[in-house]
Design a protein around this motif. Structure first.
Motif, short mmCIF file in Angstrom:
data_model
loop_
_atom_site.label_atom_id
_atom_site.label_comp_id
_atom_site.label_asym_id
_atom_site.label_seq_id
_atom_site.Cartn_x
_atom_site.Cartn_y
_atom_site.Cartn_z
N ASN A 205 1.20 -1.46 -0.10
CA ASN A 205 0.01 -0.29 -0.33
C ASN A 205 0.95 1.38 0.26
OD1 ASN A 205 -2.56 -1.68 0.62
ND2 ASN A 205 -2.00 -1.55 2.12
N ALA A 206 1.97 1.05 -0.74
CA ALA A 206 3.36 2.37 -0.14
C ALA A 206 3.21 3.58 -1.25
CB ALA A 206 3.84 1.94 -0.49
N VAL B 166 -0.41 8.36 -2.01
CA VAL B 166 -1.53 9.52 -3.15
C VAL B 166 -2.42 10.11 -2.22
CG1 VAL B 166 -3.29 8.63 -4.96
CG2 VAL B 166 -0.77 8.39 -4.85
N LEU B 167 -3.32 9.43 -0.91
CA LEU B 167 -4.38 9.36 -0.05
C LEU B 167 -3.53 10.66 0.63
CD1 LEU B 167 -5.87 5.69 0.44
CD2 LEU B 167 -7.00 7.77 -0.51
N LEU C 98 -9.72 14.70 5.60
CA LEU C 98 -9.98 14.11 6.81
C LEU C 98 -9.67 12.55 7.02
CD1 LEU C 98 -9.98 14.88 10.39
CD2 LEU C 98 -12.53 14.70 9.80
N ILE C 99 -10.72 12.50 5.97
CA ILE C 99 -11.38 10.94 5.91
C ILE C 99 -10.13 10.82 4.95
CG2 ILE C 99 -12.87 9.80 3.97
CD1 ILE C 99 -14.95 11.18 5.25
N LEU C 100 -9.81 10.76 3.94
CA LEU C 100 -8.68 10.35 3.20
C LEU C 100 -6.93 10.08 3.94
CD1 LEU C 100 -8.86 12.29 -0.59
CD2 LEU C 100 -10.18 9.83 0.30
N SER C 101 -6.40 10.89 4.44
CA SER C 101 -5.96 11.19 5.22
C SER C 101 -5.84 10.69 6.52
CB SER C 101 -5.67 12.68 6.56
OG SER C 101 -5.29 13.58 5.53
N ILE C 102 -6.49 10.21 7.54
CA ILE C 102 -7.16 9.02 8.30
C ILE C 102 -6.94 7.41 7.59
CG2 ILE C 102 -8.47 7.51 9.80
CD1 ILE C 102 -9.61 10.22 10.02
N ILE C 103 -7.70 7.03 6.50
CA ILE C 103 -7.32 6.38 5.71
C ILE C 103 -5.72 5.50 5.50
CG2 ILE C 103 -7.38 5.03 3.11
CD1 ILE C 103 -10.67 5.94 3.63
N ALA C 104 -5.15 7.02 4.66
CA ALA C 104 -3.99 6.53 4.78
C ALA C 104 -3.01 6.02 5.91
CB ALA C 104 -3.47 8.23 3.95
N LEU C 105 -3.55 6.61 6.79
CA LEU C 105 -2.86 6.50 8.26
C LEU C 105 -2.98 5.33 8.56
CD1 LEU C 105 -3.21 9.65 10.13
CD2 LEU C 105 -1.10 9.11 8.63
N VAL C 106 -4.45 4.99 8.97
CA VAL C 106 -4.43 3.20 8.67
C VAL C 106 -3.31 2.27 8.19
CG1 VAL C 106 -6.09 0.89 8.60
CG2 VAL C 106 -6.50 3.89 10.10
N LEU C 107 -3.55 2.53 6.57
CA LEU C 107 -2.82 1.68 5.77
C LEU C 107 -1.27 1.94 5.61
CD1 LEU C 107 -4.28 2.06 2.17
CD2 LEU C 107 -4.86 0.52 3.75
N TYR C 108 -0.72 2.93 6.15
CA TYR C 108 0.78 2.83 6.99
C TYR C 108 0.73 2.28 8.18
CZ TYR C 108 5.39 4.55 8.30
OH TYR C 108 6.20 4.54 8.99
N GLY C 109 0.13 2.50 8.94
CA GLY C 109 0.21 0.69 10.35
C GLY C 109 0.41 -0.47 9.80
N LYS C 110 -0.52 -0.23 8.22
CA LYS C 110 -0.13 -1.64 8.06
C LYS C 110 1.19 -2.17 6.97
CE LYS C 110 -5.00 -2.71 7.33
NZ LYS C 110 -6.75 -2.77 6.48
N ARG D 183 2.63 9.19 5.41
CA ARG D 183 2.56 9.36 6.04
C ARG D 183 2.58 11.02 6.24
NH1 ARG D 183 5.72 7.62 11.55
NH2 ARG D 183 6.80 8.93 10.04
N VAL D 184 3.97 11.58 6.52
CA VAL D 184 3.95 12.98 6.38
C VAL D 184 2.81 13.70 6.08
CG1 VAL D 184 5.11 14.71 6.59
CG2 VAL D 184 6.17 12.32 7.46
N CYS D 185 2.11 13.71 5.20
CA CYS D 185 1.39 14.30 4.31
C CYS D 185 0.12 14.24 4.93
CB CYS D 185 1.34 14.16 2.42
SG CYS D 185 3.24 14.32 1.25
N ALA D 186 -0.08 12.21 5.09
CA ALA D 186 -1.43 12.81 5.94
C ALA D 186 -1.35 13.07 7.24
CB ALA D 186 -2.19 11.02 6.23
#
Length: 120
Positions: free
Chosen positions: A21-22, A27-28, A43-55, A79-82
């Protein structure tokens, strides 16, 4: 003819691949910044990006030899962008809430000014 040691080394050789998911995180994260002022879109896209980064980060920590370092750097940049998009989105939502509260209080204290502003 290959020796047993060469065969073992060949069997242990694994091709590194990018984190799954990198690119999506990057992109998110960027879209989170761009859409920060779209009433929760960032807000929604940033949260999704942070969750995918965690995985992805958990996958990389579990077995770093399987994944490329470049994909980890992309995920970290995402992650920084998110985080930036999340921060700006939250600040924007707070700004809108304060603005609505101030206009509402002004309207309650002087309803005639509100009627005049909207031409009624």
């Amino acid at each position: 003819m290959e020796t047993h040691e060469q065969q073992t080394q060949f069997q242990n050789f694994q091709v590194q691949r990018p984190l799954p998911n990198a690119t999506a995180v990057l992109v998110l994260g960027i879209l989170g910044i761009v859409l920060a002022c779209c009433y929760g879109g960032g807000l929604i896209l940033s949260i999704i990006a942070l969750v995918l980064y965690g995985k992805d980060n958990n996958l990389y920590v579990a077995s770093p030899e399987l994944y490329t370092e470049a994909s980890l750097k992309n995920a970290k940049a995402g992650r920084v962008c998110a985080i930036i998009g999340l921060s700006v989105s939250i600040l924007y939502i707070i700004f809108i809430a304060v603005l609505i509260a101030l206009v509402g209080v002004a309207g309650l204290s002087n309803p005639e000014a509100i009627r005049h502003a909207f031409g009624k």
